[in-house]
Scaffold this motif. Structure first.
Motif, PDB file in Angstrom:
ATOM      1  N   ASN B  27       0.830  -1.204   0.000  1.00 20.41           N
ATOM      2  CA  ASN B  27       0.000   0.000   0.000  1.00 20.41           C
ATOM      3  C   ASN B  27       0.866   1.257   0.000  1.00 20.41           C
ATOM      4  OD1 ASN B  27      -2.158  -1.664   0.088  1.00 20.41           O
ATOM      5  ND2 ASN B  27      -2.849  -1.074   2.143  1.00 20.41           N
ATOM      6  N   LEU B  28       0.569   2.143  -0.946  1.00 22.72           N
ATOM      7  CA  LEU B  28       1.292   3.414  -1.032  1.00 22.72           C
ATOM      8  C   LEU B  28       0.293   4.564  -0.931  1.00 22.72           C
ATOM      9  CD1 LEU B  28       3.756   2.857  -4.027  1.00 22.72           C
ATOM     10  CD2 LEU B  28       4.112   2.337  -1.611  1.00 22.72           C
ATOM     11  N   GLN B  29       0.822   5.724  -0.608  1.00 22.94           N
ATOM     12  CA  GLN B  29      -0.033   6.909  -0.569  1.00 22.94           C
ATOM     13  C   GLN B  29      -0.264   7.437  -1.983  1.00 22.94           C
ATOM     14  OE1 GLN B  29       2.524   9.139   2.045  1.00 22.94           O
ATOM     15  NE2 GLN B  29       0.832   9.440   3.471  1.00 22.94           N
ATOM     16  N   ILE B  38       2.978   8.386  -4.038  1.00 22.84           N
ATOM     17  CA  ILE B  38       4.049   8.928  -3.206  1.00 22.84           C
ATOM     18  C   ILE B  38       4.791   7.826  -2.467  1.00 22.84           C
ATOM     19  CG2 ILE B  38       4.501  10.371  -1.159  1.00 22.84           C
ATOM     20  CD1 ILE B  38       1.782  11.832  -2.172  1.00 22.84           C
ATOM     21  N   PHE B  39       6.107   7.881  -2.528  1.00 29.55           N
ATOM     22  CA  PHE B  39       6.942   7.038  -1.689  1.00 29.55           C
ATOM     23  C   PHE B  39       8.190   7.847  -1.379  1.00 29.55           C
ATOM     24  CE2 PHE B  39      10.107   4.017  -0.431  1.00 29.55           C
ATOM     25  CZ  PHE B  39       9.381   3.164   0.380  1.00 29.55           C
ATOM     26  N   ILE B  88      17.822   0.366  -6.987  1.00 27.30           N
ATOM     27  CA  ILE B  88      16.728   1.341  -6.960  1.00 27.30           C
ATOM     28  C   ILE B  88      15.729   0.928  -8.037  1.00 27.30           C
ATOM     29  CG2 ILE B  88      16.057   3.749  -7.284  1.00 27.30           C
ATOM     30  CD1 ILE B  88      18.860   4.507  -6.270  1.00 27.30           C
ATOM     31  N   VAL B  89      14.488   0.745  -7.584  1.00 27.68           N
ATOM     32  CA  VAL B  89      13.414   0.335  -8.487  1.00 27.68           C
ATOM     33  C   VAL B  89      12.511   1.530  -8.750  1.00 27.68           C
ATOM     34  CG1 VAL B  89      11.340  -1.097  -8.677  1.00 27.68           C
ATOM     35  CG2 VAL B  89      13.457  -2.064  -7.742  1.00 27.68           C
ATOM     36  N   GLY B  94       5.328   5.387 -10.510  1.00 26.78           N
ATOM     37  CA  GLY B  94       6.124   6.607 -10.617  1.00 26.78           C
ATOM     38  C   GLY B  94       7.276   6.756  -9.641  1.00 26.78           C
ATOM     39  N   PRO B  95       7.005   6.634  -8.332  1.00 35.45           N
ATOM     40  CA  PRO B  95       8.123   6.878  -7.395  1.00 35.45           C
ATOM     41  C   PRO B  95       9.205   5.798  -7.457  1.00 35.45           C
ATOM     42  CG  PRO B  95       6.028   6.652  -6.205  1.00 35.45           C
ATOM     43  CD  PRO B  95       5.761   6.318  -7.626  1.00 35.45           C
TER      44      PRO B  95
END
Ligand SMILES: [Zn+2]
Lengths: 387, 135
Positions: B27-29, B38-39, B88-89, B94-95
């Motif tokens: 779960n992400l914002q 957002i991450f 880094i993924v 997007g983030p």
């Protein structure tokens, strides 16, 4: 004419980096550095009315300027902690000039130092997002962050290990002409660098700075007062700064790095082109940092530093003198004071005091600083004459 | 092994992310105003600075932006597992995020499609990543 902060460097003091500093404190190294800078400027500490220091100075995490003022026995009319990682040294110079211009003070000492003990305790734990979202995955420390940056450059632009190794090669070669460098008398060949142990693939040991103890102080004053200075003053001609992120995972793409703003900004303020620079004193905690700066200055195309570095000479008598003191890769990195070594070499060169490694007729130097993983960048143009 | 792995320093703002991990959910914002994902989790959207952020399940898919094989880790617990891969993924949403890669060194390449692989460390589920479609 572009507006810029005005000021001049009239004194420098730098301790010889040493691997370990048994029996010393950071405060004692600060005092030693300031003493040298005052001697160089031929002024007394009573003339100092401004103080800039780095954060969390050894013996104290808080109230750093007050602790340092008390220790030195000064009472500045302006003081601040500058917290820009490796960009702190360069960042202090324009802040000092800005405070002078604002009329808060006239003569500022900018000082950074660090002890390095064999058994020193690790730094205090913190709760920032890196600690939450990078460290638990096995990616703690700057080495891995810069390895990720280097890998990205290699993949995106096809740059090769040898291109990066050449940057360390020139630093080590230049350090052979600087008796103060930690790698003075320790020559390496290009192959030695790429054959040195892998620390965080693709990053090799000799592409990383040597952590050590040391200190550095620079005295900045008004252009007016500088006219009466004991030695040839070195003037601040332009400055640029940009802060974008902290964690490497949050870094902008390689073609949008903060140096791409801060370096051109400093050249614009100085009203000169990159080709008019006589010295490139570029922050070099890792080889990859120099690579992206050469590209940001515009000396070569984005992604093509490898071609550029193969074609030119970077010693004091070369076509692009680069980190003639050895850079931090050859000189050593005394924590934040390592970043100040780039400022000090520029002053030494512009004054014509570099001896065996003197660049003939050096008039303009570009000095940069870099903190975290290309996160905080500062760029200065310094000149031997008032413009 | 006696030395434990460093734990995430969870804050009240980030706790829902770690709670979803325990249910193997990514779960992400997401910002209700500008629609950006957002991450890492925050109190305000770093794009539009709005504060209408909601939690939504993300795909757990992305591409590899860069990686490193760590031979000398800064932490003694991690040193015992060297060499290992981190990277880094860039998530499909997007983030970007830093993560541990469960992928062999010779299979790593730029833009490699990857997906989340929940992995227990210190009795906590962590979002590691593996080759997409891989075991
Ligand atoms: Zn938004």
């Amino acid at each position: 004419m572009v507006k810029r902060p005005r000021g001049a460097i009239i004194g420098i003091g730098e301790l010889q980096p040493e691997r370990y500093s048994e029996g010393k404190t950071t405060l004692s190294l600060i005092a030693e550095s300031v003493q040298l800078a005052l001697q160089d400027a031929a002024i007394t500490k009573d003339e100092i009315d401004g103080l800039l220091v780095g954060p969390q100075v050894g013996e104290t995490p808080q109230h750093v300027p007050a602790t340092v003022s008390e220790y030195l026995g000064i009472s500045p009319a302006m003081s601040n902690t500058v917290d820009l990682g490796g960009a702190t040294g360069a960042g202090m110079i324009w802040r000092a000039a800005a405070a002078i211009e604002a009329g808060m003070c006239e003569t500022v000492v900018c000082v950074l130092a660090n002890k390095n003990e064999r058994d020193s305790a690790p730094r205090s734990p913190n709760r920032n997002p890196i600690r939450e979202f990078d460290v638990p995955f096995g990616a703690s420390g700057a080495n891995t962050s810069y390895a990720l940056l280097k890998r990205q450059h290699m993949e995106q632009y096809g740059s090769q290990q040898e291109d990066f190794a050449r940057i360390a090669y020139w630093s080590r070669k230049n350090a052979l002409k600087n008796p103060k460098a930690i790698f003075y008398n320790k020559p390496v060949e290009l192959e030695d660098i790429s054959h040195s142990p892998i620390i965080s693939d693709p990053l090799h040991l000799l592409e990383i700075v040597m952590p050590c103890a040391g200190g550095a102080a620079v005295i900045v004053t008004s252009e007016e007062k500088a006219k009466k200075a004991a030695k040839q003053p070195v003037f601040l001609r332009g400055a640029g700064e940009k802060i974008t992120h902290r964690a490497v995972s949050q870094a902008p793409a390689l073609d949008q790095l903060p140096f791409q703003y801060s370096i051109p900004q400093s050249l614009r303020q100085a009203n000169i082109s990159a080709e008019e620079l006589d010295l490139f004193s570029l922050y070099d905690c890792y080889t990859s940092v120099v690579a992206v700066q050469l590209e940001s200055i515009g000396l070569c195309e984005q992604g093509k530093f490898g071609d550029f570095i193969r074609k030119h000479s970077f010693s004091h008598d070369g076509d692009y003198p680069l980190n003639t003191h050895g850079g931090q890769l050859g000189f050593g990195q005394a924590d934040l004071a390592g970043g100040m070594s780039h400022v000090i070499e520029a002053v030494v060169q512009l004054r014509g005091e570099a001896g065996e490694r003197q660049i003939p007729n050096a008039k303009h130097a570009l000095v940069t600083g870099n903190g975290a993983t290309l996160s905080e960048t500062t760029s200065l143009v310094l000149g031997g004459e008032l413009s | 092994m006696n030395i434990s792995f460093p734990e995430p320093t969870i804050t009240p703002i980030t706790k829902p992310f770690w709670d979803s991990m325990e249910q193997k959910k990514f779960n992400l914002q997401r910002c209700e105003d500008c629609k950006h994902w957002i991450f890492y989790p925050r109190a305000h959207c770093p794009h539009c600075f709005g504060n209408r952020l909601t939690w939504q399940e993300a795909t757990g898919k992305g591409r590899l932006k860069t990686w490193s094989i760590v031979h000398r880790a800064s932490h003694p617990a991690w040193q015992s597992l060297t060499p290992y891969a981190v990277g880094i993924v860039e998530l499909e949403e997007g983030p970007s995020m830093l993560t541990h890669l469960l992928i062999r060194a010779e299979e790593l390449h730029y833009q490699l499609p990857v997906e989340i692989s929940y992995h227990v460390l210190n009795e906590r589920q962590l979002p590691f990543f593996k080759k997409r479609g891989g075991a």
